[in-house]
Enzyme design. Structure first.
Site, PDB file in Angstrom:
ATOM      1  N   LYS A 203      -0.232  12.650  -6.766  1.00  0.00           N
ATOM      2  CA  LYS A 203      -1.977  12.913  -7.389  1.00  0.00           C
ATOM      3  C   LYS A 203      -1.817  14.162  -7.284  1.00  0.00           C
ATOM      4  O   LYS A 203      -2.693  14.565  -8.668  1.00  0.00           O
ATOM      5  CB  LYS A 203      -2.487  11.978  -5.841  1.00  0.00           C
ATOM      6  CG  LYS A 203      -2.721  10.297  -5.737  1.00  0.00           C
ATOM      7  CD  LYS A 203      -2.756   9.653  -7.339  1.00  0.00           C
ATOM      8  CE  LYS A 203      -2.549   8.628  -7.140  1.00  0.00           C
ATOM      9  NZ  LYS A 203      -2.823   7.744  -8.446  1.00  0.00           N
TER      10      LYS A 203
ATOM     11  N   GLY B 268      -2.815  -5.733 -10.069  1.00  0.00           N
ATOM     12  CA  GLY B 268      -3.242  -4.604  -8.597  1.00  0.00           C
ATOM     13  C   GLY B 268      -4.655  -5.030  -8.252  1.00  0.00           C
ATOM     14  O   GLY B 268      -5.525  -5.962  -8.627  1.00  0.00           O
ATOM     15  N   GLN B 269      -4.494  -4.774  -7.158  1.00  0.00           N
ATOM     16  CA  GLN B 269      -6.066  -4.628  -6.493  1.00  0.00           C
ATOM     17  C   GLN B 269      -6.847  -3.907  -6.925  1.00  0.00           C
ATOM     18  O   GLN B 269      -8.578  -5.168  -7.223  1.00  0.00           O
ATOM     19  CB  GLN B 269      -5.649  -3.612  -4.478  1.00  0.00           C
ATOM     20  CG  GLN B 269      -6.794  -3.903  -4.118  1.00  0.00           C
ATOM     21  CD  GLN B 269      -7.332  -3.144  -2.944  1.00  0.00           C
ATOM     22  OE1 GLN B 269      -6.559  -2.371  -2.713  1.00  0.00           O
ATOM     23  NE2 GLN B 269      -8.534  -3.071  -2.254  1.00  0.00           N
TER      24      GLN B 269
ATOM     25  N   ASP C  38       1.280  -5.744 -16.685  1.00  0.00           N
ATOM     26  CA  ASP C  38       2.590  -5.130 -15.631  1.00  0.00           C
ATOM     27  C   ASP C  38       3.602  -5.362 -15.295  1.00  0.00           C
ATOM     28  O   ASP C  38       3.765  -6.290 -16.366  1.00  0.00           O
ATOM     29  CB  ASP C  38       1.054  -6.541 -14.275  1.00  0.00           C
ATOM     30  CG  ASP C  38       1.506  -4.972 -12.544  1.00  0.00           C
ATOM     31  OD1 ASP C  38       2.514  -5.412 -12.388  1.00  0.00           O
ATOM     32  OD2 ASP C  38       0.176  -5.042 -12.182  1.00  0.00           O
TER      33      ASP C  38
ATOM     34  N   ASP D  48       6.825  -1.761 -18.075  1.00  0.00           N
ATOM     35  CA  ASP D  48       6.901  -1.068 -17.361  1.00  0.00           C
ATOM     36  C   ASP D  48       7.131   0.185 -17.853  1.00  0.00           C
ATOM     37  O   ASP D  48       7.570   0.702 -19.084  1.00  0.00           O
ATOM     38  CB  ASP D  48       9.021  -0.521 -17.304  1.00  0.00           C
ATOM     39  CG  ASP D  48       9.422  -0.084 -16.286  1.00  0.00           C
ATOM     40  OD1 ASP D  48       8.330   0.155 -16.113  1.00  0.00           O
ATOM     41  OD2 ASP D  48      10.398  -0.179 -16.282  1.00  0.00           O
TER      42      ASP D  48
ATOM     43  N   ARG E 136       4.912  -7.034 -12.779  1.00  0.00           N
ATOM     44  CA  ARG E 136       4.683  -8.260 -12.275  1.00  0.00           C
ATOM     45  C   ARG E 136       4.125  -9.117 -12.665  1.00  0.00           C
ATOM     46  O   ARG E 136       2.957  -8.471 -13.544  1.00  0.00           O
ATOM     47  CB  ARG E 136       4.424  -8.608 -10.202  1.00  0.00           C
ATOM     48  CG  ARG E 136       3.163  -7.432 -10.258  1.00  0.00           C
ATOM     49  CD  ARG E 136       2.891  -7.798  -8.802  1.00  0.00           C
ATOM     50  NE  ARG E 136       1.779  -6.887  -8.553  1.00  0.00           N
ATOM     51  CZ  ARG E 136       1.198  -7.155  -7.202  1.00  0.00           C
ATOM     52  NH1 ARG E 136       0.774  -7.941  -5.948  1.00  0.00           N
ATOM     53  NH2 ARG E 136       0.259  -5.625  -6.895  1.00  0.00           N
TER      54      ARG E 136
ATOM     55  N   TYR F 188       2.663  10.862  -1.604  1.00  0.00           N
ATOM     56  CA  TYR F 188       1.729  10.526  -2.470  1.00  0.00           C
ATOM     57  C   TYR F 188       0.750  11.393  -2.587  1.00  0.00           C
ATOM     58  O   TYR F 188       0.202  11.556  -3.889  1.00  0.00           O
ATOM     59  CB  TYR F 188       1.048   9.113  -1.622  1.00  0.00           C
ATOM     60  CG  TYR F 188       0.337   8.102  -2.302  1.00  0.00           C
ATOM     61  CD1 TYR F 188       0.039   7.618  -3.434  1.00  0.00           C
ATOM     62  CD2 TYR F 188      -1.056   8.249  -1.940  1.00  0.00           C
ATOM     63  CE1 TYR F 188      -1.101   7.160  -4.103  1.00  0.00           C
ATOM     64  CE2 TYR F 188      -2.591   7.888  -2.572  1.00  0.00           C
ATOM     65  CZ  TYR F 188      -2.547   7.301  -3.709  1.00  0.00           C
ATOM     66  OH  TYR F 188      -3.182   6.264  -4.343  1.00  0.00           O
TER      67      TYR F 188
HETATM   68  P1  NAD Z   1      -1.677  -1.655  -6.338  1.00  0.00           P
HETATM   69  O1  NAD Z   1      -0.417  -1.277  -5.905  1.00  0.00           O
HETATM   70  O2  NAD Z   1      -2.299  -3.319  -5.821  1.00  0.00           O
HETATM   71  O3  NAD Z   1      -1.525  -1.761  -7.785  1.00  0.00           O
HETATM   72  C1  NAD Z   1      -0.549  -0.977  -8.483  1.00  0.00           C
HETATM   73  C2  NAD Z   1      -0.296  -2.274  -9.622  1.00  0.00           C
HETATM   74  O4  NAD Z   1       0.851  -1.678 -10.490  1.00  0.00           O
HETATM   75  C3  NAD Z   1       0.756  -3.380  -9.323  1.00  0.00           C
HETATM   76  O5  NAD Z   1       0.372  -4.858  -9.923  1.00  0.00           O
HETATM   77  C4  NAD Z   1       2.117  -3.242  -9.364  1.00  0.00           C
HETATM   78  O6  NAD Z   1       2.981  -4.284 -10.344  1.00  0.00           O
HETATM   79  C5  NAD Z   1       2.223  -2.633 -10.297  1.00  0.00           C
HETATM   80  N1  NAD Z   1       3.108  -1.371 -11.373  1.00  0.00           N
HETATM   81  C6  NAD Z   1       4.335  -1.326 -10.931  1.00  0.00           C
HETATM   82  N2  NAD Z   1       5.115  -0.435 -10.684  1.00  0.00           N
HETATM   83  C7  NAD Z   1       4.819  -0.645 -12.260  1.00  0.00           C
HETATM   84  C8  NAD Z   1       5.415  -0.218 -13.385  1.00  0.00           C
HETATM   85  N3  NAD Z   1       6.950   0.623 -13.023  1.00  0.00           N
HETATM   86  N4  NAD Z   1       5.063  -0.616 -14.291  1.00  0.00           N
HETATM   87  C9  NAD Z   1       4.023  -1.148 -14.595  1.00  0.00           C
HETATM   88  N5  NAD Z   1       3.208  -1.722 -13.658  1.00  0.00           N
HETATM   89  C10 NAD Z   1       3.839  -1.686 -13.099  1.00  0.00           C
HETATM   90  O7  NAD Z   1      -2.199  -0.838  -5.973  1.00  0.00           O
HETATM   91  P2  NAD Z   1      -3.884  -0.253  -6.798  1.00  0.00           P
HETATM   92  O8  NAD Z   1      -4.526  -0.543  -4.697  1.00  0.00           O
HETATM   93  O9  NAD Z   1      -4.682  -1.271  -7.536  1.00  0.00           O
HETATM   94  O10 NAD Z   1      -4.706   1.777  -6.990  1.00  0.00           O
HETATM   95  C11 NAD Z   1      -4.508   0.970  -8.087  1.00  0.00           C
HETATM   96  C12 NAD Z   1      -4.762   3.224  -8.773  1.00  0.00           C
HETATM   97  O11 NAD Z   1      -5.569   3.732  -8.000  1.00  0.00           O
HETATM   98  C13 NAD Z   1      -3.386   3.397  -8.460  1.00  0.00           C
HETATM   99  O12 NAD Z   1      -3.002   4.955  -9.295  1.00  0.00           O
HETATM  100  C14 NAD Z   1      -4.213   4.588  -6.628  1.00  0.00           C
HETATM  101  O13 NAD Z   1      -3.280   5.608  -6.505  1.00  0.00           O
HETATM  102  C15 NAD Z   1      -4.914   4.471  -7.153  1.00  0.00           C
HETATM  103  N6  NAD Z   1      -5.432   3.926  -5.835  1.00  0.00           N
HETATM  104  C16 NAD Z   1      -5.891   3.269  -5.143  1.00  0.00           C
HETATM  105  C17 NAD Z   1      -6.320   3.183  -3.701  1.00  0.00           C
HETATM  106  C18 NAD Z   1      -6.751   2.516  -3.237  1.00  0.00           C
HETATM  107  O14 NAD Z   1      -7.127   2.173  -1.910  1.00  0.00           O
HETATM  108  N7  NAD Z   1      -6.175   1.223  -3.339  1.00  0.00           N
HETATM  109  C19 NAD Z   1      -7.093   4.125  -3.377  1.00  0.00           C
HETATM  110  C20 NAD Z   1      -7.429   5.860  -4.036  1.00  0.00           C
HETATM  111  C21 NAD Z   1      -6.195   5.851  -4.855  1.00  0.00           C
HETATM  112  N1  SER Z   2      -6.158   4.125  -0.310  1.00  0.00           N
HETATM  113  C1  SER Z   2      -5.254   4.798  -0.594  1.00  0.00           C
HETATM  114  C2  SER Z   2      -3.826   4.405   0.552  1.00  0.00           C
HETATM  115  O1  SER Z   2      -3.942   4.479   1.903  1.00  0.00           O
HETATM  116  C3  SER Z   2      -5.616   6.034  -0.694  1.00  0.00           C
HETATM  117  O2  SER Z   2      -5.315   6.456  -1.840  1.00  0.00           O
HETATM  118  O3  SER Z   2      -3.535   4.970  -0.115  1.00  0.00           O
END
Ligand code: NAD
Ligand code: SER
Length: 313
Positions: free
Chosen positions: A148, A13-14, A36, A54, A38, A144
């Site tokens: 959290k 993921g990101q 992951d 998973d 995916r 969401y």
């Molecule tokens: P993302 O959606 O880019 O990545 C999540 C990854 O989890 C994906 O690659 C997806 O394939 C994988 N995934 C989904 N279901 C799954 C499963 N059942 N088993 C295994 N893998 C699985 O999300 P992200 O932006 O990288 O966020 C990561 C964490 O950070 C999350 O908890 C998110 O809530 C938190 N977060 C992100 C942001 C942001 O701006 N990106 C901000 C606040 C919090």
């Molecule tokens: N970047 C995230 C969202 O917009 C914040 O947790 O969902």
């Protein structure tokens, strides 16, 4: 010192891609297992072990933890705010059960540490809009945010009751260029860079004056590693730490881009994500993280904009 073996769940993921690469620099490529649902992200290929996993399948997760001698888990798999509003049941199920599976296994296997991110989405319309403090009114209005906030209290419970050393940060919206965002309300601040370079214009799904807390990915990765390396005795927050870096509106980031690309234009066509954004604070007070583990951001809007454009070109 015991050798650490790290499992990153949601590594494609990101955040996962960049965090996995950073952890591999610290612990060695072979000692950080990316996983992951995916396929393996292109940027991870060849840099270390990858398993398809998973997080909802607790038995398989447990088998991997034992088989790979895992000592730390970074759990990143989740459904973010905008996607969560489209499928609330799925978001609740994954965001809660995934965390509980990891915490249970951490307790049973006596893992050294667990990392699980929370979000500024825990805050709701009744929280202070500006400089939102660590401890305040928290009444989230998205599924969401609810997941959290509940997750934060599960982390605290496992720490208090079972001694699981689980640590967490309430990330702001994260901006990065290496891997695509996963369905958040703050994703506009990434799309805008891609569209500015590709088409010279961007139609924003938030109103021009919508201020949100944001952070550039290198700051987020450093915050994560600094929190995980901090002495446990310094940490008083076992729910999740506020961290802050930037606060800007679509209009302001548009102006920052226009300083590099003078012909760039931006239109506004707010959709359901405006309602989500309006429920979150505009800026965050992170004084507790600064005092307890020395958090300090490095990137401002100008520096981040220049780096994003340079790298995406
Ligand atoms: P993302 O959606 O880019 O990545 C999540 C990854 O989890 C994906 O690659 C997806 O394939 C994988 N995934 C989904 N279901 C799954 C499963 N059942 N088993 C295994 N893998 C699985 O999300 P992200 O932006 O990288 O966020 C990561 C964490 O950070 C999350 O908890 C998110 O809530 C938190 N977060 C992100 C942001 C942001 O701006 N990106 C901000 C606040 C919090
Ligand atoms: N970047 C995230 C969202 O917009 C914040 O947790 O969902």
């Amino acid at each position: 010192m015991t050798k650490e073996k790290v499992l990153v769940i949601g590594a494609s993921g990101q955040i996962g891609v960049e965090l996995t690469l950073a952890l591999r620099k610290i612990y060695g490529n072979a000692n950080v297992v990316a996983s992951d649902l995916r396929e393996e992200n292109e940027l991870l290929k060849g840099s270390g072990p990858y398993v398809s996993l998973d997080v909802m399948n607790k038995e398989m997760l447990h088998v991997q933890v034992i088989r790979q001698n895992i000592t730390q888990i970074y759990l990143l798999a989740a459904i973010l705010s905008a996607t969560g509003e489209k499928n609330p049941n799925l978001a609740w199920h994954l965001n809660m059960q995934g965390l509980l599976n990891v915490l249970d296994i951490a307790r049973e296997e006596k893992l050294h540490k667990v990392y699980w991110p929370s979000s500024i989405a825990v805050f709701g319309p009744t929280s202070p809009r500006k400089d939102c403090p660590q401890r305040t009114i928290i009444e989230p209005s998205t599924v969401y945010g609810i997941s959290k906030y509940a997750g934060e209290f599960w982390c605290n419970y496992f720490f208090e009751r079972y001694g699981v050393d689980v640590r967490s940060i309430r990330y702001p919206g994260l901006i990065s260029y290496k891997s695509a965002p996963g369905g958040g309300t703050t994703d506009y601040a990434i799309e805008i860079f891609h569209e500015a370079l590709e088409s010279g214009s961007y139609k924003c799904f938030l109103k021009e004056d919508t201020y949100l807390p944001m952070m550039y990915m290198p700051d987020a990765i450093r915050a994560t590693i600094e929190l995980m390396e901090a002495p446990a005795a310094n940490l008083t927050v076992r729910t999740s730490y506020n961290v802050a870096a930037l606060s800007f509106s679509p209009k302001e980031i548009g102006e920052a881009i226009r300083r590099h690309l003078p012909a760039f234009t931006i239109q506004y066509d707010p959709d359901y994500r405006q309602h989500i954004a309006d429920s979150w604070p505009q800026s965050i007070d992170d004084s507790v993280a600064r005092a307890e583990w020395g958090w300090k951001p490095e990137y401002d809007l100008t520096r981040m904009t220049a780096e994003m454009l340079d790298n995406l070109k």
